[in-house]
Write an enzyme that holds these catalytic residues in place. Structure first.
Site, PDB file in Angstrom:
ATOM      1  N   GLU A 121      77.040  -1.344   5.842  1.00  0.00           N
ATOM      2  CA  GLU A 121      76.713  -2.331   4.816  1.00  0.00           C
ATOM      3  C   GLU A 121      76.089  -3.606   5.382  1.00  0.00           C
ATOM      4  O   GLU A 121      75.574  -4.425   4.624  1.00  0.00           O
ATOM      5  CB  GLU A 121      77.973  -2.708   4.029  1.00  0.00           C
ATOM      6  CG  GLU A 121      78.539  -1.599   3.160  1.00  0.00           C
ATOM      7  CD  GLU A 121      77.614  -1.236   2.007  1.00  0.00           C
ATOM      8  OE1 GLU A 121      76.894  -2.127   1.504  1.00  0.00           O
ATOM      9  OE2 GLU A 121      77.595  -0.056   1.608  1.00  0.00           O
ATOM     10  N   TYR A 123      83.866  -3.422   4.422  1.00  0.00           N
ATOM     11  CA  TYR A 123      82.969  -4.341   3.726  1.00  0.00           C
ATOM     12  C   TYR A 123      83.070  -5.742   4.319  1.00  0.00           C
ATOM     13  O   TYR A 123      82.069  -6.436   4.500  1.00  0.00           O
ATOM     14  CB  TYR A 123      83.303  -4.368   2.232  1.00  0.00           C
ATOM     15  CG  TYR A 123      82.989  -3.085   1.511  1.00  0.00           C
ATOM     16  CD1 TYR A 123      81.723  -2.849   0.976  1.00  0.00           C
ATOM     17  CD2 TYR A 123      83.952  -2.091   1.357  1.00  0.00           C
ATOM     18  CE1 TYR A 123      81.429  -1.668   0.312  1.00  0.00           C
ATOM     19  CE2 TYR A 123      83.669  -0.902   0.696  1.00  0.00           C
ATOM     20  CZ  TYR A 123      82.407  -0.699   0.177  1.00  0.00           C
ATOM     21  OH  TYR A 123      82.124   0.481  -0.475  1.00  0.00           O
ATOM     22  N   HIS A 134      70.367  -6.472  -2.185  1.00  0.00           N
ATOM     23  CA  HIS A 134      71.328  -5.676  -1.417  1.00  0.00           C
ATOM     24  C   HIS A 134      70.837  -4.236  -1.258  1.00  0.00           C
ATOM     25  O   HIS A 134      70.804  -3.696  -0.148  1.00  0.00           O
ATOM     26  CB  HIS A 134      72.687  -5.704  -2.114  1.00  0.00           C
ATOM     27  CG  HIS A 134      73.752  -4.926  -1.403  1.00  0.00           C
ATOM     28  ND1 HIS A 134      74.711  -5.526  -0.626  1.00  0.00           N
ATOM     29  CD2 HIS A 134      74.015  -3.588  -1.351  1.00  0.00           C
ATOM     30  CE1 HIS A 134      75.509  -4.593  -0.115  1.00  0.00           C
ATOM     31  NE2 HIS A 134      75.113  -3.402  -0.551  1.00  0.00           N
TER      32      HIS A 134
END
Length: 557
Positions: A388, A474, A359
Site C-alpha cells: 500500500e 496499512y 490512491h
C-alpha cells in the site's frame, strides 16, 4: 520525447497488440475458459512433477512453471474481473463461479512432486548461471534460498535427507505465491507464520511497532477531526473531467511518462476509457490502464475490507513480464470506482473521492512501471506490509497547493478554488483522522492477539481470515509512504521530475523482484524511519529523558 504538459486526447494510440483481454465473453465462454485454465495448470504441474529427479533442469522446471503462470495469470484475472463490472447479471454470476472454481483448484493442488523437482534443481544448479530474479523465484517456491540449501549440503547430508523425508511424509504448507511451503516449524504462533514473508518478519516486531506508535501518538489525545463544513463548497471545484486531466498531467510530468486516450477501444461498458502509457525518454509503450469511474446498476458497491473502507479498486489484468519467447508483455490494469453519475452535465467529486482516485492511481503506476521477468513479481507481489505504500504516497498530492490548483476548477465558472478555502483544506490535513488512527492501532493489536494468543479471546485462530494478522500493514505502509514523500519530494520539490524518476526506478520498476527494504534504501539513501509519519500527524520532536523514545520525545505541534 518532449513533454507537452497535457494528456494527449487526440493521438492515434491503439490498444497494445500484446493485450489478450476480451470483454465480450458469454457465460458459456467464461465456463469453458475456466476449465481450460485449470487444465493448463494441471498439465504443466503433471509434466514437472513427473520428471526424473536427476533430469531436472532450469528450463523444464522453473521456466516451464513461470511460462505457465504468465499465460494463465491474465486469464484468471479477467475471468474473475467480470463479476465486479459486467452489465450482465448472467456474466457476473459465471465470473463469480469461475473465480471460485479456479481458486479452489489451486488451493487443493499443492504438489509435493513439483516441490521435490525444484528442490532437486536447487541442490545442483550453478548459482552463477542464474539471475537475481531466477534465484528469488526459486526461493519463493521453496521457502529457502539456493545458497542456504547448497551451503548446508556441504556440511550435512542429514539436512537434505530430513527435508526430503518431511516432504514425502507430510506434503507442504500453503502460503507462498506458488502455493508451497515447508513445515511451519520454528514459528511460535500462526501470526509468525503469516508474517514470515513481510517486512516485519515476526509478530514480536509488529507488537513493538504498534506499542511505539501508541506511545509517540499519545500527545494527540482524542481530538476530533474537523467537520467537513466545506464539503459542498469544495465539491463544486472538483468536476470529474478536470480532476482526471489534472491527475494524469501531474503524474505523467512527474514520472516521465505520456498518457494517450485510446479511441474506439473495446471496453466492457460505454463509460469506460482506455489510456496507453509510453516512456517519454524513448517512446516505448509501458502499458495501458482502464478507467471505470461512474456508478451503475450491477457494479460492485463500496464495502469494508479488513476494517478499512474500500471506495475503489485497482485491478491487475495483465502482468508486465517476459513471455516464453523472451519478448516483453505489457502491463494492463483498471481503476474501478463508484463516483456519482453526472448531474448538470458533470460528475462532482468530494475531496475524499479525489483521495480515492489518487490512491488507486498510485497502484496503477506501481503495476505498469514494474519491469520484471516473472509474472509472480509483478508490482503487487511485494511484501504485504509494503504493497500500500506507493498508493498511500500519491495521496499526499491532494494536500499540496500546486497539485490542488491543477486538479480543480469551478464546474460552472471555471474559477480556481479561493485561496482561503484552499488554505483551510491544507491546514486541516494534520488533524484528519487522528481518532481513527489511534483506533486502528488498537484494532491492529487485537488482530495480532487473535493470531498469537486466540485462547485469551476465547476463539480459535482465524487462519485464512480476511485479516490474517495483516491489519497492521496499512499503518506500516503509511509510515513508509510518508518517509518517501517528506524526505525526497517535500524537500526537493513535489513536482521535481528527477525525484519522480528516482522514485519510478527505485520503488516502482523493481516490482517484487527485490526486497522492499533494499528499494527504500536505494530511494532514501538510508534506512526508513517514522519521523515523517509522526510530523504528518501534527507532532514535532523534542529532547527528553524517556528511554523508550531514545532521548527523543514527540509533542503536539
Amino acid at each position: 520525447m518532449e513533454s507537452t504538459g497535457e494528456v494527449d486526447f487526440n493521438s492515434p494510440a491503439r490498444a497494445c497488440t500484446e493485450d489478450y483481454l476480451h470483454w465480450d465473453l458469454s457465460p458459456e465462454q467464461i465456463q469453458l475458459k475456466s476449465d481450460e485454465v485449470i487444465a493448463k495448470y494441471k498439465n504443466v504441474w503433471d509434466a514437472v512433477g513427473s520428471l526424473d529427479l536427476d533430469g531436472v533442469t532450469f528450463n523444464n522446471t522453473v521456466k516451464a512453471l513461470a511460462d505457465m503462470e504468465t499465460e494463465c495469470d491474465s486469464q484468471v484475472q479477467i475471468l474473475g474481473f467480470f463479476k465486479y463490472v459486467s452489465p450482465s447479471k448472467e456474466v457476473r454470476t459465471a465470473s463469480t463461479d469461475a473465480a471460485y472454481k479456479i481458486q479452489e483448484f489451486i488451493d487443493v493442488s499443492m504438489r509435493k512432486d513439483v516441490y521435490q523437482r525444484i528442490l532437486a534443481l536447487a541442490m545442483k544448479v550453478d548459482e552463477d548461471s542464474l539471475t537475481a530474479e531466477d534465484k528469488r523465484y526459486v526461493h519463493m517456491r521453496l521457502g529457502v534460498s539456493i545458497q542456504d540449501i547448497q551451503d548446508k549440503m556441504k556440511f550435512s547430508s542429514k539436512y537434505i535427507n530430513n527435508l526430503r523425508s518431511h516432504i514425502t511424509k507430510t506434503g507442504t504448507y500453503k502460503g507462498s505465491p506458488g502455493g508451497l511451503w515447508i513445515e511451519a516449524k520454528g514459528f511460535k504462533t500462526y501470526a509468525d507464520f503469516a508474517l514470515r514473508s513481510n517486512m516485519v518478519r515476526s509478530a514480536n516486531k509488529v507488537s513493538i511497532f504498534l506499542d511505539e506508535l501508541t506511545h509517540k501518538l499519545k500527545p494527540l489525545g482524542d481530538e476530533e477531526s474537523p467537520k467537513a463544513k466545506r464539503t459542498c463548497q469544495l465539491k463544486e471545484y472538483f468536476p470529474l473531467e478536470v480532476v482526471t486531466q489534472g491527475l494524469l498531467d501531474i503524474f505523467q510530468d512527474l514520472l516521465g511518462l505520456s498518457f494517450s486516450l485510446v479511441h474506439g477501444a473495446p471496453v466492457w461498458h460505454p463509460d469506460v476509457t482506455l489510456y496507453c502509457v509510453t516512456d517519454r525518454s524513448c517512446g516505448q509503450t509501458v502499458g495501458q490502464f482502464y478507467l471505470d469511474l461512474l456508478t451503475r446498476e450491477g457494479k460492485y458497491t463500496e464495502r469494508y475490507v479488513g476494517g478499512y473502507y474500500v471506495a475503489g479498486y485497482c485491478v491487475p489484468l495483465q502482468p508486465g513480464c517476459l513471455l516464453s519467447d523472451g519478448s516483453r508483455q505489457k502491463a494492463v490494469a483498471a481503476i474501478v470506482t463508484n463516483f456519482n453519475k453526472p448531474t448538470a452535465n458533470t460528475s462532482l467529486l468530494t475531496h475524499q473521492d479525489v483521495k480515492t482516485f489518487f490512491h488507486e492511481f498510485g497502484h496503477v503506476m506501481h503495476y505498469l512501471c514494474a519491469q520484471v521477468d516473472y509474472a509472480v513479481f509483478s508490482a503487487f507481489h511485494v511484501e504485504k506490509d509494503f504493497v500500500e505504500a506507493p498508493s498511500q504516497m500519491l495521496v499526499n498530492w491532494v494536500w499540496e497547493k500546486e497539485p490542488l490548483q491543477r486538479i480543480s476548477k469551478h464546474y460552472k465558472t471555471g474559477a480556481p478554488i479561493p485561496d482561503d478555502l484552499l488554505d483551510k483544506l491544507i491546514k486541516s490535513h494534520p488533524a484528519i483522522a487522528r481518532r481513527e488512527l489511534l483506533a486502528n492501532i488498537e484494532l491492529a493489536k487485537l488482530d495480532q492477539r487473535l493470531h498469537t494468543h486466540p485462547e485469551s479471546l476465547g476463539v480459535l485462530p482465524s487462519q485464512g481470515s480476511t485479516l490474517d494478522a495483516q491489519y497492521y500493514g496499512y499503518l506500516w505502509s503509511e509510515v513508509l509512504a510518508m518517509d518517501m514523500f517528506y524526505s525526497r519530494f517535500k524537500q526537493e520539490g513535489i513536482m521535481n521530475p528527477k525525484v519522480g524518476l528516482d522514485y519510478r526506478n527505485c520503488i516502482l520498476k523493481p516490482g517484487g523482484s527485490k526486497n522492499a527494504k533494499e528499494m527504500l534504501r536505494n530511494f532514501l539513501g538510508r534506512e526508513p524511519n517514522q519521523d515523517a509519519f509522526l510530523q504528518s500527524k501534527g507532532l514535532k520532536v523534542s529532547t527528553c529523558s524517556d528511554r523508550r523514545s531514545r532521548s527523543r520525545c514527540w509533542r503536539k505541534d
